[in-house]
Design an enzyme around this catalytic site. Structure first.
Site, PDB file in Angstrom:
ATOM      1  N   ASN A  48      41.560  38.721  36.155  1.00  5.73           N
ATOM      2  CA  ASN A  48      40.436  39.066  37.023  1.00  5.73           C
ATOM      3  C   ASN A  48      39.282  38.145  36.663  1.00  5.73           C
ATOM      4  O   ASN A  48      38.659  38.315  35.619  1.00  5.73           O
ATOM      5  CB  ASN A  48      40.058  40.545  36.803  1.00  5.73           C
ATOM      6  CG  ASN A  48      38.786  40.922  37.543  1.00  5.73           C
ATOM      7  OD1 ASN A  48      38.298  40.177  38.389  1.00  5.73           O
ATOM      8  ND2 ASN A  48      38.258  42.104  37.224  1.00  5.73           N
ATOM      9  N   TRP A  49      39.028  37.193  37.533  1.00  7.09           N
ATOM     10  CA  TRP A  49      37.995  36.199  37.216  1.00  7.09           C
ATOM     11  C   TRP A  49      36.582  36.720  37.421  1.00  7.09           C
ATOM     12  O   TRP A  49      35.620  36.036  37.069  1.00  7.09           O
ATOM     13  CB  TRP A  49      38.215  34.940  38.070  1.00  7.09           C
ATOM     14  CG  TRP A  49      39.305  34.055  37.559  1.00  7.09           C
ATOM     15  CD1 TRP A  49      40.074  34.253  36.442  1.00  7.09           C
ATOM     16  CD2 TRP A  49      39.732  32.818  38.128  1.00  7.09           C
ATOM     17  NE1 TRP A  49      40.949  33.210  36.297  1.00  7.09           N
ATOM     18  CE2 TRP A  49      40.764  32.318  37.324  1.00  7.09           C
ATOM     19  CE3 TRP A  49      39.347  32.087  39.257  1.00  7.09           C
ATOM     20  CZ2 TRP A  49      41.416  31.112  37.602  1.00  7.09           C
ATOM     21  CZ3 TRP A  49      39.986  30.892  39.544  1.00  7.09           C
ATOM     22  CH2 TRP A  49      41.015  30.414  38.711  1.00  7.09           C
ATOM     23  N   LYS A  50      36.460  37.884  38.048  1.00 10.80           N
ATOM     24  CA  LYS A  50      35.119  38.433  38.334  1.00 10.80           C
ATOM     25  C   LYS A  50      34.307  37.355  39.073  1.00 10.80           C
ATOM     26  O   LYS A  50      34.886  36.618  39.872  1.00 10.80           O
ATOM     27  CB  LYS A  50      34.462  38.935  37.045  1.00 10.80           C
ATOM     28  CG  LYS A  50      35.417  39.876  36.289  1.00 10.80           C
ATOM     29  CD  LYS A  50      34.800  40.631  35.166  1.00 10.80           C
ATOM     30  CE  LYS A  50      35.866  41.520  34.510  1.00 10.80           C
ATOM     31  NZ  LYS A  50      35.330  42.397  33.467  1.00 10.80           N
ATOM     32  N   HIS A 108      37.658  48.756  40.478  1.00 11.79           N
ATOM     33  CA  HIS A 108      37.275  48.263  39.151  1.00 11.79           C
ATOM     34  C   HIS A 108      35.998  48.979  38.695  1.00 11.79           C
ATOM     35  O   HIS A 108      35.126  49.291  39.515  1.00 11.79           O
ATOM     36  CB  HIS A 108      37.056  46.746  39.194  1.00 11.79           C
ATOM     37  CG  HIS A 108      36.922  46.153  37.830  1.00 11.79           C
ATOM     38  ND1 HIS A 108      35.745  46.170  37.130  1.00 11.79           N
ATOM     39  CD2 HIS A 108      37.836  45.556  37.027  1.00 11.79           C
ATOM     40  CE1 HIS A 108      35.936  45.602  35.946  1.00 11.79           C
ATOM     41  NE2 HIS A 108      37.192  45.230  35.859  1.00 11.79           N
ATOM     42  N   GLU A 150      33.392  47.957  37.344  1.00 15.67           N
ATOM     43  CA  GLU A 150      32.135  47.288  37.709  1.00 15.67           C
ATOM     44  C   GLU A 150      31.757  47.610  39.149  1.00 15.67           C
ATOM     45  O   GLU A 150      30.578  47.721  39.484  1.00 15.67           O
ATOM     46  CB  GLU A 150      32.272  45.776  37.476  1.00 15.67           C
ATOM     47  CG  GLU A 150      32.263  45.451  35.981  1.00 15.67           C
ATOM     48  CD  GLU A 150      33.059  44.233  35.583  1.00 15.67           C
ATOM     49  OE1 GLU A 150      33.409  43.402  36.446  1.00 15.67           O
ATOM     50  OE2 GLU A 150      33.359  44.113  34.368  1.00 15.67           O
ATOM     51  N   GLU A 171      41.653  50.810  32.363  1.00 13.26           N
ATOM     52  CA  GLU A 171      40.623  49.979  31.737  1.00 13.26           C
ATOM     53  C   GLU A 171      39.528  50.879  31.178  1.00 13.26           C
ATOM     54  O   GLU A 171      38.632  51.302  31.919  1.00 13.26           O
ATOM     55  CB  GLU A 171      40.014  49.021  32.766  1.00 13.26           C
ATOM     56  CG  GLU A 171      41.002  48.028  33.333  1.00 13.26           C
ATOM     57  CD  GLU A 171      40.322  46.745  33.777  1.00 13.26           C
ATOM     58  OE1 GLU A 171      40.836  45.679  33.433  1.00 13.26           O
ATOM     59  OE2 GLU A 171      39.268  46.803  34.429  1.00 13.26           O
ATOM     60  N   GLY A 200      34.781  43.528  28.225  1.00 18.79           N
ATOM     61  CA  GLY A 200      33.786  42.500  27.919  1.00 18.79           C
ATOM     62  C   GLY A 200      33.029  42.747  26.622  1.00 18.79           C
ATOM     63  O   GLY A 200      32.035  42.094  26.341  1.00 18.79           O
ATOM     64  N   SER A 250      39.161  43.533  26.991  1.00 21.09           N
ATOM     65  CA  SER A 250      39.162  42.616  25.841  1.00 21.09           C
ATOM     66  C   SER A 250      40.574  42.217  25.402  1.00 21.09           C
ATOM     67  O   SER A 250      40.845  42.092  24.200  1.00 21.09           O
ATOM     68  CB  SER A 250      38.368  43.199  24.672  1.00 21.09           C
ATOM     69  OG  SER A 250      37.013  43.391  25.040  1.00 21.09           O
ATOM     70  N   GLY A 294      40.125  39.904  31.840  1.00 22.02           N
ATOM     71  CA  GLY A 294      38.889  39.336  32.361  1.00 22.02           C
ATOM     72  C   GLY A 294      38.599  37.985  31.731  1.00 22.02           C
ATOM     73  O   GLY A 294      39.222  36.974  32.065  1.00 22.02           O
ATOM     74  N   GLY A 295      37.675  37.969  30.784  1.00 18.08           N
ATOM     75  CA  GLY A 295      37.188  36.725  30.187  1.00 18.08           C
ATOM     76  C   GLY A 295      38.278  35.757  29.744  1.00 18.08           C
ATOM     77  O   GLY A 295      38.176  34.549  29.986  1.00 18.08           O
TER      78      GLY A 295
END
Ligand code: 13P
Length: 248
Positions: A9-11, A93, A95, A165, A171, A211, A232-233
């Protein structure tokens, strides 16, 4: 046997040029990796670039609206995503729940719309830190499952993937331990069994997100109810995400 899903997930990261550059590096690194389904979810505007560059890698959106078309400024529909070769979509998600008023009700509507268009939804659930500290993790997961997922038919349910999640692990560098994640996944699978039956529970892929890194993926994937990752990251760098894909 459940085939793992390793999804990035590149956000809100990367331009179209950066997207193309990522795939140029990433595609050869994961060529022949057929132990898992690999999915990359870039921002909407970069979906065409990802589809063009992606080769056999599944491409997904990070959100979708629940109606097919109409006067909904700024929204993107499931048939529009399907038409450009997008095959997956992340729904609900944390967010989006936190910043964009997403609720279990909108998650359900979006999931149905995605399934109607032939997309594979990755439906996200997970508790916030204060909920975990209050001992309410299972209550929260049960409520999200009941309102967002349990209303689907068995046929619809069979076509989605769930991502657990925990919000406190996103993150933050604080991954859930494999044991904590496994307990939540096991709980979710029990909910699935109660609502959709043992066959559906045995077949459903439940991904862990929060993470995930090359050095913790192996321990997570060793858990019996963890069937992949939503990253993610660490999915933004081709070599790092390839290392996660190659966890076995
Ligand atoms: P991080 O891997 O950056 O913690 O993000 C997890 C996530 O939210 C994936 O959807």
């Amino acid at each position: 046997m459940r085939k793992p899903v390793m999804a990035g997930n590149w956000k809100m990261h990367k331009t179209a040029a950066e997207t193309a550059a990522f795939f140029e590096k990433f595609a050869p690194l994961v060529a022949g990796a057929d132990h898992a389904e690999i999915v990359i979810c870039p921002p909407f505007v970069n979906l065409p670039a990802a589809v063009a560059a992606g080769g056999g890698i599944g491409i997904g959106a990070q959100d979708v609206f629940w109606l097919k078309e109409g006067a909904y400024t700024g929204e993107v529909s499931a048939p529009m995503l399907a038409a450009i070769g997008c095959r997956w979509v992340i729904i609900g998600h944390s967010e989006r729940r936190q910043y964009f008023n997403e609720t279990d009700e909108t998650v359900l509507k979006k999931t149905v719309a995605a399934l109607d268009a032939g997309l594979k939804p990755i439906v996200c659930v997970g508790e916030r830190l204060e909920e975990r500290e209050a001992g309410a993790t299972e209550t929260v997961l049960e409520a999200q499952f009941n309102a967002g997922i349990a209303e689907l038919t068995g046929e619809q349910f069979a076509r989605l993937v769930i991502a657990y999640e925990p919000v406190w692990a996103i993150g933050t560098g604080k991954t859930a331990t494999p044991e904590i994640a496994q307990a939540a996944h096991h709980f979710l699978r029990r909910e699935i069994r109660a609502r959709f039956g043992p066959e559906a529970a045995g077949a459903c892929r439940i991904l862990y997100g929060g993470s995930v890194k090359p050095d913790n993926i192996k321990g997570l994937m060793a858990q019996p109810d963890i069937d992949g990752a939503l990253v993610g990251g660490a999915s933004l760098d081709a070599a790092t995400f390839a290392a996660i894909v190659h966890y076995p």
